[in-house]
Design a protein around this motif. Structure first.
Motif, mmCIF file in Angstrom:
data_model
loop_
_atom_site.group_PDB
_atom_site.id
_atom_site.type_symbol
_atom_site.label_atom_id
_atom_site.label_comp_id
_atom_site.label_asym_id
_atom_site.label_seq_id
_atom_site.Cartn_x
_atom_site.Cartn_y
_atom_site.Cartn_z
ATOM 1 N N SER A 38 -23.235 20.107 32.133
ATOM 2 C CA SER A 38 -24.298 19.136 31.822
ATOM 3 C C SER A 38 -25.679 19.728 32.094
ATOM 4 O O SER A 38 -26.637 19.475 31.369
ATOM 5 N N LEU A 75 -33.643 15.777 27.834
ATOM 6 C CA LEU A 75 -33.299 14.375 28.077
ATOM 7 C C LEU A 75 -34.280 13.474 27.351
ATOM 8 O O LEU A 75 -35.440 13.843 27.151
ATOM 9 N N LYS A 134 -33.681 9.258 30.310
ATOM 10 C CA LYS A 134 -33.034 10.323 31.083
ATOM 11 C C LYS A 134 -31.595 10.551 30.650
ATOM 12 O O LYS A 134 -30.711 10.862 31.447
ATOM 13 N N LYS A 135 -31.353 10.354 29.356
ATOM 14 C CA LYS A 135 -30.027 10.656 28.812
ATOM 15 C C LYS A 135 -30.152 11.846 27.884
ATOM 16 O O LYS A 135 -31.207 12.049 27.273
ATOM 17 N N LEU A 136 -29.077 12.623 27.776
ATOM 18 C CA LEU A 136 -29.091 13.759 26.858
ATOM 19 C C LEU A 136 -29.523 13.279 25.478
ATOM 20 O O LEU A 136 -29.021 12.274 24.983
ATOM 21 N N ARG A 166 -23.560 14.299 24.466
ATOM 22 C CA ARG A 166 -23.507 13.745 25.823
ATOM 23 C C ARG A 166 -22.097 13.277 26.153
ATOM 24 O O ARG A 166 -21.573 13.541 27.239
ATOM 25 N N VAL A 169 -19.842 16.255 26.657
ATOM 26 C CA VAL A 169 -20.140 16.922 27.926
ATOM 27 C C VAL A 169 -19.490 16.165 29.082
ATOM 28 O O VAL A 169 -18.848 16.756 29.954
ATOM 29 N N ALA A 170 -19.613 14.837 29.070
ATOM 30 C CA ALA A 170 -19.024 14.037 30.147
ATOM 31 C C ALA A 170 -17.511 14.224 30.170
ATOM 32 O O ALA A 170 -16.908 14.399 31.236
ATOM 33 N N GLU A 171 -16.908 14.203 29.001
ATOM 34 C CA GLU A 171 -15.461 14.373 28.900
ATOM 35 C C GLU A 171 -15.041 15.736 29.469
ATOM 36 O O GLU A 171 -14.073 15.841 30.220
ATOM 37 N N GLU A 183 -16.693 17.562 31.615
ATOM 38 C CA GLU A 183 -16.907 17.625 33.067
ATOM 39 C C GLU A 183 -15.794 16.919 33.833
ATOM 40 O O GLU A 183 -15.381 17.382 34.892
ATOM 41 N N VAL A 184 -15.307 15.814 33.284
ATOM 42 C CA VAL A 184 -14.185 15.126 33.926
ATOM 43 C C VAL A 184 -12.971 16.055 33.939
ATOM 44 O O VAL A 184 -12.296 16.222 34.964
ATOM 45 N N ASP A 185 -12.713 16.682 32.804
ATOM 46 C CA ASP A 185 -11.543 17.556 32.717
ATOM 47 C C ASP A 185 -11.682 18.778 33.615
ATOM 48 O O ASP A 185 -10.713 19.206 34.240
#
Lengths: 379, 391
Positions: free
Chosen positions: B263, B272, B276-278, B284, B287-289, B291-293
């Motif tokens: 991220s 951003l 403050k969101k990508l 976005r 990226v979140a998915e 990072e979780v993995d």
């Protein structure tokens, strides 16, 4: 760091495994469904769960609980997930116990926690109002009235709402829909005048209700926690719910996968077991990998709940996100790999698909969690 | 103060005195890694000093026994050392197939003389090793390898060809799988031998890859003489060692630790928005998915290693980790390229550090091919874990 179970945790897990396989297998859910059971779970089972210390898993000994902790609660939830066990475990032992632990006054704790631990009182959280989980959007109002408050609004997806002895109601005492500020939690007797409860039959044959509140009068001592400042307690409740549901999904998804691989190892077509086909093997091996990843996520979420509820929001959201999407895959692949029989009511795989569809939605689906994660991380 | 705390204090002081400032800055590209070897040209005096100092302590291989050039540290002490190095952002003093691959195999299967001869120079970074495994006709089906090794009485004679030999053109020695019995079933006629790359008859030709770089070679052997004491383990039992090493390699390839959060990298490129969101909502979400993995994957790596009893191998679960880890790494680089956009496409020039990102991105495509393709890993999981019929 909690990623490998201790001997004691292993024992609890094995005890729960034996208990639910024996006392509340899938067959029980089928009977409840087919008999259109009024309660929606077996009260005898709940009493036994209380005796085992499961109902008081998050309640300290001073209040009659077994105080086993979150890791243990998750291990129990996983086994219930495996067997699709219907019980008020999440609504009462997790959500209500957390609500009282975090927000309850000494009197409220003294009054309710022992009853929860003893299996005497069932509680339900009346939170959701819209189609999707969104606590900040709470619109239900609680206006000051005389000595207390007057509640107006409607709630949905209230787990065990139609059998609850007490409701924990989230209402707005100030601010407007969209704010987390201005929320207040109330302990409300569902028999109070002005409350109309409709049991909603759901796709997973588990308990849920819609509840309407029309000028419902409650006393000031019904407030759980602080007026206008319910957000912190509510967050803790929701977090606990997410962690428990993620653990449940680990069991449900894992069991759907087990039944599916068992099936394709035996089922023959073209003169051979269909499990010998690489097309199915690779998808199974992928799902195995995903489920292993999921187990780590759940264990870390549970560990963080035990260690520090404040720092647990991120790992719990991550676990719920991961479990939401992977258990869904396990359900979908399960039905597809079962082929024709996967579409029949006779086989259990469909029941797993249905429960997963519900559980992944509770407290926010994977997309919701991902949005929360990105925001928490500042991107 | 516990022993470990005392050790931490000692490590901290020592690192403070011995780790050059220059070695506490992030590596810019893979060229900054120190590989050692007979003909190695250090990139700087600091790089050389850092290797010498660490080798002196045995800390290039902290858990190896002291008599083999190691630090003789317990696992807990090694962890302390790693965390203290991480704290000051110290670079790894030595990258080495000798450390990652041959060393563990020799410690397990080598005789005392072999350990004494080969392990200390590995620890000191004096001898650089390469791995002779794949052949043109033996890729995913590695056990089909055909490089011939004949018994000539007092020595062996090796003839054949290897391919995908990492850095063979820069290596001093090779550990090599050869066929010593052509009559036996394919897994039972393989042996594990060691020889010097300067032996007459050895030739390494770099292969230019899609990244434009040449980390791999074709390696040819023509009447190469190998001394008999360089056979590791028993004759015709080399497959056992090969499998052990592959498992080890998979665990290593599977490790994606120490990476910068994706991220952060992506936010740096696309920026951003006012909330403050990508700025790119689809990116976005991906990226979140990811990072979780990555988070759950790293936990799984830790969990599986902790579950495997000390010294025991992970067995077929190493295939799961290799499969998942390499696919994840490919996803990470796809996201980095998505985020870098036009800038990420530059192939030459200072601005892009000679196209480092694009070249790294292309390199990751090999992650799910080398060390057994993802498809081979899925086959292994099906057969050994899921017990699927006919697998």
């Amino acid at each position: 760091m909690g990623l490998v179970l201790t001997e004691e945790e292993k024992m609890i897990s094995e005890m729960a495994e034996g208990f639910f396989a024996d006392k509340a297998p899938v067959k029980q859910l089928r009977e409840l469904r087919d008999n259109r059971d009024e309660t929606g779970f077996d009260r005898g089972l709940w009493a036994e769960m209380a005796e085992m210390g499961f109902a008081g898993v998050l309640i300290d000994e001073d209040h009659g609980g077994s105080n086993m902790g979150f890791m243990e609660a998750g291990l129990i939830a996983e086994q219930m997930g495996r067997n699709l066990t219907a019980s008020p475990f999440v609504s009462t032992a997790i959500l209500a116990a957390t609500a009282l632990n975090k927000g309850g006054s000494a009197e409220q704790k003294k009054e309710w926690l022992p009853k929860i631990a003893g299996g005497e009182t069932i509680m339900a959280l009346a939170l959701e109002e819209g189609r999707k989980h969104n606590p900040a959007a709470t619109n239900m109002s609680a206006e000051r009235s005389g000595n207390g408050f007057k509640l107006n609004g409607q709630k949905g997806m209230v787990m065990d709402g139609h059998v609850a002895d007490q409701l924990i109601v989230v209402a707005r005492t100030s601010g407007e829909a969209g704010d987390m500020d201005g929320l207040t939690l109330f302990l409300v007797d569902p028999k109070t005048k002005g409350i109309a409860t409709e049991r909603t039959q759901m796709v997973d044959s588990r308990n849920s209700a819609r509840i309407e509140f029309e000028d419902v009068e409650v006393n000031a001592d019904a407030v759980l926690g602080e007026v206008d400042n319910g957000a912190a307690v509510l967050k803790a409740i929701v977090n606990a719910g997410k962690a428990a549901i993620a653990a449940e999904l680990l069991g449900t998804g894992g069991e759907a996968f087990r039944q599916t691989t068992d099936y394709i190892r035996e089922r023959k077509q073209f003169g051979v077991e269909i499990g010998s086909f690489q097309a199915l093997q690779h998808r199974s091996a992928h799902l195995y990998s995903e489920l292993e990843i999921c187990r780590s996520a759940v264990l870390m979420a549970l560990t963080s709940m035990d260690m520090d509820a404040a720092g647990s929001e991120m790992p719990v959201a991550m676990a719920k996100a991961k479990l939401g999407s992977v258990s869904k895959l396990a359900g979908l692949e399960g039905v597809q790999m079962h082929g024709g029989v996967g579409m029949t009511d006779e086989y259990d795989i469909g029941l797993y698909l249905k429960r997963i569809r519900v559980a992944q939605e509770l407290f926010g689906d994977a997309n919701y969690q991902m949005e929360q994660i990105a925001s928490m991380k500042g991107y | 103060m516990s022993d470990l705390d005392a050790f931490r204090q000692e490590v901290r002081t020592w690192l403070d005195e011995n780790c050059p400032q220059e070695m506490r800055t992030p590596m810019k590209g893979f060229e900054d890694a120190c590989w050692g070897g007979r003909n190695y040209k250090f990139a700087s005096q600091a790089q050389e000093d850092w290797l010498r100092a660490m080798a002196e302590k045995g800390w290039t291989v902290p858990t190896w026994p002291k008599e083999y050039g190691g630090g003789g540290l317990s696992k807990a002490e090694a962890k302390v050392l790693a965390s203290e190095m991480k704290r000051i952002k110290a670079r790894s003093p030595l990258s080495s197939f000798g450390i990652w691959m041959l060393g563990p195999a020799l410690l397990k299967f080598g005789n005392e003389a072999q350990k004494m001869e080969h392990l200390p120079p590995i620890a000191r970074g004096e001898i650089r090793w390469c791995q002779g495994y794949s052949e043109p006709g033996a890729g995913s089906d590695l056990a089909a390898l055909a490089t011939k090794c004949e018994d000539k009485g007092d020595h062996f004679l090796v003839n054949g060809q290897k391919v995908w030999t990492s850095y063979a053109d820069k290596a001093d020695w090779i550990f090599c799988l050869v066929r010593t019995d052509f009559e036996a079933t394919k897994h039972n006629g393989i042996s594990f031998v060691l020889f010097d790359m300067e032996t007459p008859g050895v030739e390494a030709k770099p292969i230019k890859l899609i990244s434009g770089r040449s980390p791999f070679c074709e390696t040819f052997f023509e009447d190469v003489r190998v001394e008999k004491h360089n056979l590791v383990g028993e004759l015709n039992k080399g497959w056992t060692i090969a499998k052990y090493l592959l498992t080890h390699e998979r665990e290593m390839i599977g490790d994606i630790g120490g990476n910068r959060p994706i991220s952060e990298i992506v936010a740096g490129s696309v920026g951003l928005d006012d909330n403050k969101k990508l700025a790119d909502p689809m990116l976005r979400a991906k990226v979140a998915e990811t990072e979780v993995d990555e988070w759950a994957y790293m936990l799984t790596l830790t969990r599986k290693l902790a579950e495997a009893k000390a010294g025991a191998s992970l067995g077929a679960d190493s295939s799961m980790l290799k499969y998942y880890g390499t696919e994840l790494n490919k996803r990470r680089y796809e996201l980095m390229m998505d985020a870098a956009g036009h800038d990420g496409l530059e192939w030459e020039g200072e601005r892009s550090n000679d196209g480092d990102l694009a070249r790294m991105w292309l390199r990751t495509k090999g992650n799910s091919i080398e060390g057994g393709t993802s498809e081979v890993q899925l086959n292994i999981i099906s057969k050994h874990i899921l017990r699927m019929p006919g697998a």
